[in-house]
Scaffold this motif. Structure first.
Motif, short mmCIF file in Angstrom:
data_model
loop_
_atom_site.label_atom_id
_atom_site.label_comp_id
_atom_site.label_asym_id
_atom_site.label_seq_id
_atom_site.Cartn_x
_atom_site.Cartn_y
_atom_site.Cartn_z
N SER A 1 0.82 -1.21 0.00
CA SER A 1 0.00 0.00 0.00
C SER A 1 0.86 1.26 0.00
N LEU A 2 1.93 1.26 0.78
CA LEU A 2 2.84 2.41 0.81
C LEU A 2 3.53 2.61 -0.53
N LEU A 3 3.99 1.52 -1.13
CA LEU A 3 4.67 1.62 -2.42
C LEU A 3 3.75 2.17 -3.50
N ILE A 4 2.52 1.67 -3.53
CA ILE A 4 1.56 2.14 -4.53
C ILE A 4 1.22 3.61 -4.30
N SER A 5 1.02 3.98 -3.03
CA SER A 5 0.69 5.36 -2.71
C SER A 5 1.82 6.31 -3.10
N LEU A 6 3.06 5.91 -2.81
CA LEU A 6 4.22 6.74 -3.16
C LEU A 6 4.41 6.82 -4.67
N PHE A 7 4.14 5.71 -5.36
CA PHE A 7 4.31 5.70 -6.81
C PHE A 7 3.29 6.60 -7.50
N ILE A 8 2.06 6.59 -6.99
CA ILE A 8 0.99 7.38 -7.61
C ILE A 8 1.07 8.85 -7.21
N LYS A 9 1.63 9.12 -6.04
CA LYS A 9 1.69 10.50 -5.56
C LYS A 9 2.45 11.38 -6.56
N GLY A 10 1.85 12.50 -6.89
CA GLY A 10 2.47 13.42 -7.83
C GLY A 10 2.18 13.10 -9.28
N ARG A 11 1.39 12.06 -9.52
CA ARG A 11 1.05 11.69 -10.89
C ARG A 11 -0.45 11.86 -11.12
N LYS A 12 -0.98 12.96 -10.68
CA LYS A 12 -2.42 13.22 -10.81
C LYS A 12 -2.74 13.71 -12.23
N THR A 13 -2.77 12.79 -13.17
CA THR A 13 -3.08 13.13 -14.55
C THR A 13 -4.52 12.77 -14.87
N LYS A 14 -4.99 13.19 -16.03
CA LYS A 14 -6.37 12.93 -16.42
C LYS A 14 -6.62 11.44 -16.65
N THR A 15 -5.58 10.73 -17.05
CA THR A 15 -5.75 9.30 -17.36
C THR A 15 -5.37 8.40 -16.18
N LEU A 16 -5.06 9.00 -15.05
CA LEU A 16 -4.59 8.21 -13.92
C LEU A 16 -5.65 7.22 -13.44
N ALA A 17 -6.88 7.69 -13.28
CA ALA A 17 -7.95 6.82 -12.79
C ALA A 17 -8.16 5.63 -13.72
N ARG A 18 -8.12 5.89 -15.03
CA ARG A 18 -8.31 4.80 -15.99
C ARG A 18 -7.16 3.80 -15.92
N GLY B 1 -2.58 -5.26 -3.36
CA GLY B 1 -2.36 -4.33 -4.47
C GLY B 1 -3.67 -3.87 -5.09
N ILE B 2 -4.60 -4.81 -5.26
CA ILE B 2 -5.90 -4.46 -5.84
C ILE B 2 -6.66 -3.51 -4.93
N ILE B 3 -6.73 -3.84 -3.65
CA ILE B 3 -7.45 -2.98 -2.70
C ILE B 3 -6.81 -1.60 -2.64
N SER B 4 -5.49 -1.55 -2.63
CA SER B 4 -4.78 -0.26 -2.57
C SER B 4 -5.04 0.57 -3.82
#
Length: 210
Positions: free
Chosen positions: A56-73, A183-186
């Motif tokens: 969960s920490l790794l995924i959160s750190l990886f995604i942090k700062g990558r708030k793009t329009k396609t991120l959710a998809r 990973g899925i839940i995170s």
């Protein structure tokens, strides 16, 4: 005076790493009670929250700062791929669990537990001799009960190396299942958090007179 409407889901998602860790703490304890395998209980209970925290920490750190329009998809696609991998991992672990353990009913016939055993080609000489003398005994449960007096003497039926190898395989398989599941839940939590934080879905401020 402008007061921002409180969204309880958003506040929970801000602590999503902690939430995921707590969920997998419960998961590990529940699995221990479900499978009733004492030898794996400590691994089930300790590895689940630890691996969930790290993933969960790794995924959160990886995604942090990558708030793009396609991120959710992209997050949803990654979660979908991981879900397929999880199904494969669960199937593999189920087969591994069946091949690497034997079910033993207590002498009072009221309790049932699972124990890690050795592989089929790793029976000890005494176990092979007992099976030869008693061909009607085909299950490992009966072999341990009738030939060795109980699961505490299972090391006399299989080589210790074989038992330890199966134990290691079960631990590794369990780790894979937990990491994929966590990973899925995170990823889903991150996706929901991004959606809640996006300008399009932010709740409007409620203006109240002072």
């Amino acid at each position: 005076m402008a007061i921002l409407q409180l969204d309880p889901i958003l506040y929970v998602l801000r602590a999503r790493v902690l939430v995921v860790t707590l969920l997998f703490t419960i998961f590990g304890q529940a699995l221990t009670k479900l499978l009733k395998i004492d030898e794996m209980a400590a691994y089930y209970e300790s590895l689940a929250p630890l691996l969930a925290l790290v993933i969960s920490l790794l995924i959160s750190l990886f995604i942090k700062g990558r708030k793009t329009k396609t991120l959710a998809r992209n997050i949803k696609i990654a979660a979908g791929v991981m879900f397929v991998c999880l199904l494969v991992a669960v199937g593999f672990y189920t087969q591994l669990f069946i091949k690497s353990t034997f079910k033993f009913k207590g002498f009072d016939s009221n309790t049932v537990s699972y124990y890690v055993k050795g592989s089929k080609d790793a029976y000890s000489a005494s176990a092979l001799e007992f099976k030869k003398k008693h061909p009607v005994i085909t299950s490992d449960d009966d072999l341990i009960r009738e030939g060795f007096g109980g699961p505490e003497h299972k090391s006399k039926a299989w080589t210790e190396d074989s038992i330890q190898q199966n134990l290691l395989n079960l631990i590794l398989g369990y780790c894979m299942v937990v990491m994929l599941f966590a990973g899925i839940i995170s990823l889903l939590c991150e996706s929901l958090y991004v959606a809640k934080r996006s300008p399009q879905k932010k709740k409007k401020e409620v203006v109240t007179p002072v």
